[in-house]
Design a protein around this motif. Structure first.
Motif, PDB file in Angstrom:
ATOM      1  N   ILE A   1      82.158   7.521  34.585  1.00  0.00           N
ATOM      2  CA  ILE A   1      81.576   6.736  33.486  1.00  0.00           C
ATOM      3  C   ILE A   1      80.053   6.775  33.553  1.00  0.00           C
ATOM      4  CG2 ILE A   1      81.566   4.513  34.723  1.00  0.00           C
ATOM      5  CD1 ILE A   1      82.401   5.106  30.995  1.00  0.00           C
ATOM      6  N   LEU A   2      79.495   6.880  34.768  1.00  0.00           N
ATOM      7  CA  LEU A   2      78.046   7.003  34.910  1.00  0.00           C
ATOM      8  C   LEU A   2      77.575   8.360  34.404  1.00  0.00           C
ATOM      9  CD1 LEU A   2      77.571   5.432  38.466  1.00  0.00           C
ATOM     10  CD2 LEU A   2      77.334   4.318  36.238  1.00  0.00           C
ATOM     11  N   TYR A   3      78.384   9.391  34.642  1.00  0.00           N
ATOM     12  CA  TYR A   3      78.024  10.711  34.133  1.00  0.00           C
ATOM     13  C   TYR A   3      78.125  10.759  32.604  1.00  0.00           C
ATOM     14  CZ  TYR A   3      78.575  12.042  39.032  1.00  0.00           C
ATOM     15  OH  TYR A   3      78.463  12.125  40.397  1.00  0.00           O
ATOM     16  N   LEU A   4      79.084  10.022  32.038  1.00  0.00           N
ATOM     17  CA  LEU A   4      79.146   9.919  30.574  1.00  0.00           C
ATOM     18  C   LEU A   4      77.917   9.214  30.032  1.00  0.00           C
ATOM     19  CD1 LEU A   4      82.884   9.039  29.775  1.00  0.00           C
ATOM     20  CD2 LEU A   4      81.714  11.245  29.536  1.00  0.00           C
ATOM     21  N   PHE A   5      77.445   8.204  30.761  1.00  0.00           N
ATOM     22  CA  PHE A   5      76.203   7.520  30.360  1.00  0.00           C
ATOM     23  C   PHE A   5      75.035   8.493  30.395  1.00  0.00           C
ATOM     24  CE2 PHE A   5      72.475   4.895  31.697  1.00  0.00           C
ATOM     25  CZ  PHE A   5      72.316   4.215  30.497  1.00  0.00           C
ATOM     26  N   ASN A   6      74.970   9.323  31.447  1.00  0.00           N
ATOM     27  CA  ASN A   6      73.942  10.362  31.497  1.00  0.00           C
ATOM     28  C   ASN A   6      74.051  11.307  30.304  1.00  0.00           C
ATOM     29  OD1 ASN A   6      72.715   9.513  33.857  1.00  0.00           O
ATOM     30  ND2 ASN A   6      73.834  10.933  35.171  1.00  0.00           N
ATOM     31  N   ALA A   7      75.278  11.656  29.944  1.00  0.00           N
ATOM     32  CA  ALA A   7      75.493  12.545  28.800  1.00  0.00           C
ATOM     33  C   ALA A   7      74.957  11.919  27.509  1.00  0.00           C
ATOM     34  CB  ALA A   7      76.974  12.873  28.658  1.00  0.00           C
ATOM     35  N   LEU A   8      75.163  10.605  27.359  1.00  0.00           N
ATOM     36  CA  LEU A   8      74.609   9.909  26.194  1.00  0.00           C
ATOM     37  C   LEU A   8      73.088   9.944  26.204  1.00  0.00           C
ATOM     38  CD1 LEU A   8      76.927   6.767  25.893  1.00  0.00           C
ATOM     39  CD2 LEU A   8      76.744   8.665  24.265  1.00  0.00           C
ATOM     40  N   LEU A   9      72.493   9.742  27.375  1.00  0.00           N
ATOM     41  CA  LEU A   9      71.033   9.751  27.485  1.00  0.00           C
ATOM     42  C   LEU A   9      70.464  11.113  27.101  1.00  0.00           C
ATOM     43  CD1 LEU A   9      70.458   7.808  30.831  1.00  0.00           C
ATOM     44  CD2 LEU A   9      70.094   6.954  28.520  1.00  0.00           C
ATOM     45  N   THR A  10      71.046  12.168  27.646  1.00  0.00           N
ATOM     46  CA  THR A  10      70.509  13.498  27.363  1.00  0.00           C
ATOM     47  C   THR A  10      70.813  13.939  25.932  1.00  0.00           C
ATOM     48  OG1 THR A  10      72.490  14.446  28.421  1.00  0.00           O
ATOM     49  CG2 THR A  10      70.503  14.254  29.763  1.00  0.00           C
ATOM     50  N   THR A  11      71.902  13.443  25.364  1.00  0.00           N
ATOM     51  CA  THR A  11      72.172  13.723  23.949  1.00  0.00           C
ATOM     52  C   THR A  11      71.165  12.993  23.063  1.00  0.00           C
ATOM     53  OG1 THR A  11      74.542  14.016  24.382  1.00  0.00           O
ATOM     54  CG2 THR A  11      73.891  13.570  22.115  1.00  0.00           C
ATOM     55  N   ALA A  12      70.828  11.759  23.433  1.00  0.00           N
ATOM     56  CA  ALA A  12      69.779  11.029  22.703  1.00  0.00           C
ATOM     57  C   ALA A  12      68.447  11.760  22.816  1.00  0.00           C
ATOM     58  CB  ALA A  12      69.658   9.610  23.240  1.00  0.00           C
ATOM     59  N   ALA A  13      68.177  12.368  23.978  1.00  0.00           N
ATOM     60  CA  ALA A  13      66.955  13.155  24.134  1.00  0.00           C
ATOM     61  C   ALA A  13      66.933  14.321  23.149  1.00  0.00           C
ATOM     62  CB  ALA A  13      66.842  13.669  25.569  1.00  0.00           C
ATOM     63  N   CYS A  14      68.091  14.932  22.921  1.00  0.00           N
ATOM     64  CA  CYS A  14      68.184  16.012  21.925  1.00  0.00           C
ATOM     65  C   CYS A  14      67.823  15.489  20.530  1.00  0.00           C
ATOM     66  CB  CYS A  14      69.590  16.596  21.916  1.00  0.00           C
ATOM     67  SG  CYS A  14      70.090  17.432  23.429  1.00  0.00           S
ATOM     68  N   LEU A  15      68.334  14.309  20.188  1.00  0.00           N
ATOM     69  CA  LEU A  15      68.040  13.720  18.881  1.00  0.00           C
ATOM     70  C   LEU A  15      66.549  13.450  18.725  1.00  0.00           C
ATOM     71  CD1 LEU A  15      68.806  12.414  16.189  1.00  0.00           C
ATOM     72  CD2 LEU A  15      69.280  10.298  17.446  1.00  0.00           C
ATOM     73  N   PHE A  16      65.925  12.853  19.734  1.00  0.00           N
ATOM     74  CA  PHE A  16      64.498  12.530  19.639  1.00  0.00           C
ATOM     75  C   PHE A  16      63.644  13.796  19.660  1.00  0.00           C
ATOM     76  CE2 PHE A  16      65.946   8.396  21.666  1.00  0.00           C
ATOM     77  CZ  PHE A  16      65.962   7.718  20.448  1.00  0.00           C
ATOM     78  N   THR A  17      64.125  14.838  20.327  1.00  0.00           N
ATOM     79  CA  THR A  17      63.438  16.128  20.272  1.00  0.00           C
ATOM     80  C   THR A  17      63.435  16.664  18.850  1.00  0.00           C
ATOM     81  OG1 THR A  17      64.024  16.660  22.560  1.00  0.00           O
ATOM     82  CG2 THR A  17      63.462  18.509  21.115  1.00  0.00           C
ATOM     83  N   TYR A  18      64.584  16.570  18.196  1.00  0.00           N
ATOM     84  CA  TYR A  18      64.684  17.001  16.796  1.00  0.00           C
ATOM     85  C   TYR A  18      63.754  16.190  15.893  1.00  0.00           C
ATOM     86  CZ  TYR A  18      66.586  16.755  12.066  1.00  0.00           C
ATOM     87  OH  TYR A  18      66.719  16.718  10.697  1.00  0.00           O
ATOM     88  N   LEU A  19      63.766  14.873  16.053  1.00  0.00           N
ATOM     89  CA  LEU A  19      62.936  14.013  15.201  1.00  0.00           C
ATOM     90  C   LEU A  19      61.451  14.276  15.429  1.00  0.00           C
ATOM     91  CD1 LEU A  19      64.928  10.656  15.516  1.00  0.00           C
ATOM     92  CD2 LEU A  19      64.838  12.182  13.529  1.00  0.00           C
ATOM     93  N   GLY A  20      61.067  14.460  16.697  1.00  0.00           N
ATOM     94  CA  GLY A  20      59.667  14.740  16.989  1.00  0.00           C
ATOM     95  C   GLY A  20      59.220  16.074  16.425  1.00  0.00           C
ATOM     96  N   ALA A  21      60.060  17.098  16.579  1.00  0.00           N
ATOM     97  CA  ALA A  21      59.716  18.420  16.049  1.00  0.00           C
ATOM     98  C   ALA A  21      59.642  18.400  14.523  1.00  0.00           C
ATOM     99  CB  ALA A  21      60.734  19.450  16.525  1.00  0.00           C
ATOM    100  N   LYS A  22      60.516  17.628  13.905  1.00  0.00           N
ATOM    101  CA  LYS A  22      60.491  17.525  12.438  1.00  0.00           C
ATOM    102  C   LYS A  22      59.226  16.835  11.964  1.00  0.00           C
ATOM    103  CE  LYS A  22      63.371  16.022   8.542  1.00  0.00           C
ATOM    104  NZ  LYS A  22      64.638  15.368   8.146  1.00  0.00           N
ATOM    105  N   GLU A  23      58.781  15.838  12.722  1.00  0.00           N
ATOM    106  CA  GLU A  23      57.570  15.099  12.364  1.00  0.00           C
ATOM    107  C   GLU A  23      56.332  15.977  12.522  1.00  0.00           C
ATOM    108  OE1 GLU A  23      56.085  11.744  10.687  1.00  0.00           O
ATOM    109  OE2 GLU A  23      58.169  11.869  11.392  1.00  0.00           O
ATOM    110  N   ILE A  24      56.311  16.797  13.571  1.00  0.00           N
ATOM    111  CA  ILE A  24      55.124  17.596  13.869  1.00  0.00           C
ATOM    112  C   ILE A  24      55.131  18.923  13.125  1.00  0.00           C
ATOM    113  CG2 ILE A  24      53.859  18.771  15.722  1.00  0.00           C
ATOM    114  CD1 ILE A  24      55.002  16.638  17.645  1.00  0.00           C
ATOM    115  N   PHE A  25      56.294  19.562  13.002  1.00  0.00           N
ATOM    116  CA  PHE A  25      56.377  20.893  12.408  1.00  0.00           C
ATOM    117  C   PHE A  25      57.138  20.844  11.081  1.00  0.00           C
ATOM    118  CE2 PHE A  25      56.084  21.472  17.044  1.00  0.00           C
ATOM    119  CZ  PHE A  25      54.906  22.201  17.101  1.00  0.00           C
TER     120      PHE A  25
END
Length: 211
Positions: A95-119
């Motif tokens: 369950i802790l590894y699933l939590f990590n998976a959620l964190l890194t998936t959220a990082a993917c989302l924020f990467t997309y949002l940041g790149a969309k804002e800048i580029f």
């Protein structure tokens, strides 16, 4: 032919899978689901027990969970969140590894949002795809290491700064990021310079002070 709604847009119910994939929101959802599935599947298949630094983070989690003294010299935010997950869902590691998976998936989302804002959207989707399929990120999600939270916090902070968000909230986010990995405090001068370059009228000084 597509059936169209009253607004002239294709009806979602009649779209083929290929047509749905052409919609940006469905592309984003696809890559986010793929990111989480890859990380969850890898964590389930490998089932890596804590060792080395991971054992230290695990001990920090257990100390917080059971109300014992926090004796480690590491930042407390990540083990505190792990302790919260364990309190709600039990002390198993998967369950802790699933939590990590959620964190890194959220990082993917924020990467997309940041790149969309800048580029632009195309660059943002490419960044999202690369982040979702990045091998090290998939591997890290199966490890009890604070980098899982740190990368997510850094991606969130970058997106908020790219949107020129309120300085007070940006400063608060940086504080939380530093509670994840203390080395991120070194980013403070860079973010202040960023504020300066984004607003040359002089108001940046007030924003930097709030930050």
């Amino acid at each position: 032919a597509w059936s169209r709604s009253c607004c002239g847009r294709p009806s979602t119910a009649k779209m083929s899978i290929k047509d749905l994939y052409k919609e940006e929101k469905y592309r984003v959802a696809f890559f986010l689901l793929a990111a989480f599935a890859l990380r969850a599947d890898y964590a389930w298949a490998c089932d890596i027990p804590p060792w080395n630094d991971m054992a230290g983070w695990d001990q920090a989690r257990l100390s917080i969970l059971h109300g014992q003294p926090y004796t480690l010299y590491w930042t407390p935010l990540y083990p505190a969140l792990l302790a919260g997950v364990s309190l709600l869902f039990g002390e198993g590691y998967f369950i802790l590894y699933l939590f990590n998976a959620l964190l890194t998936t959220a990082a993917c989302l924020f990467t997309y949002l940041g790149a969309k804002e800048i580029f632009n959207r195309t660059t943002a989707l490419l960044a999202l795809a690369l982040a979702a399929l990045y091998v090290d990120s998939v591997w890290y999600s199966s490890l009890l290491l604070a980098e899982n939270l740190a990368v997510m916090m850094l991606a969130l902070l970058t997106w908020r700064f790219a949107r020129n968000g309120p300085s007070l909230s940006n400063g608060f986010l940086l504080g939380l990021t530093c509670l994840t990995k203390g080395l991120f405090l070194a980013l403070l001068p860079g973010f202040i310079v960023w504020s300066c370059l984004r607003d040359r009228s002089g108001a940046w000084k007030k924003k930097a002070a709030l930050f």
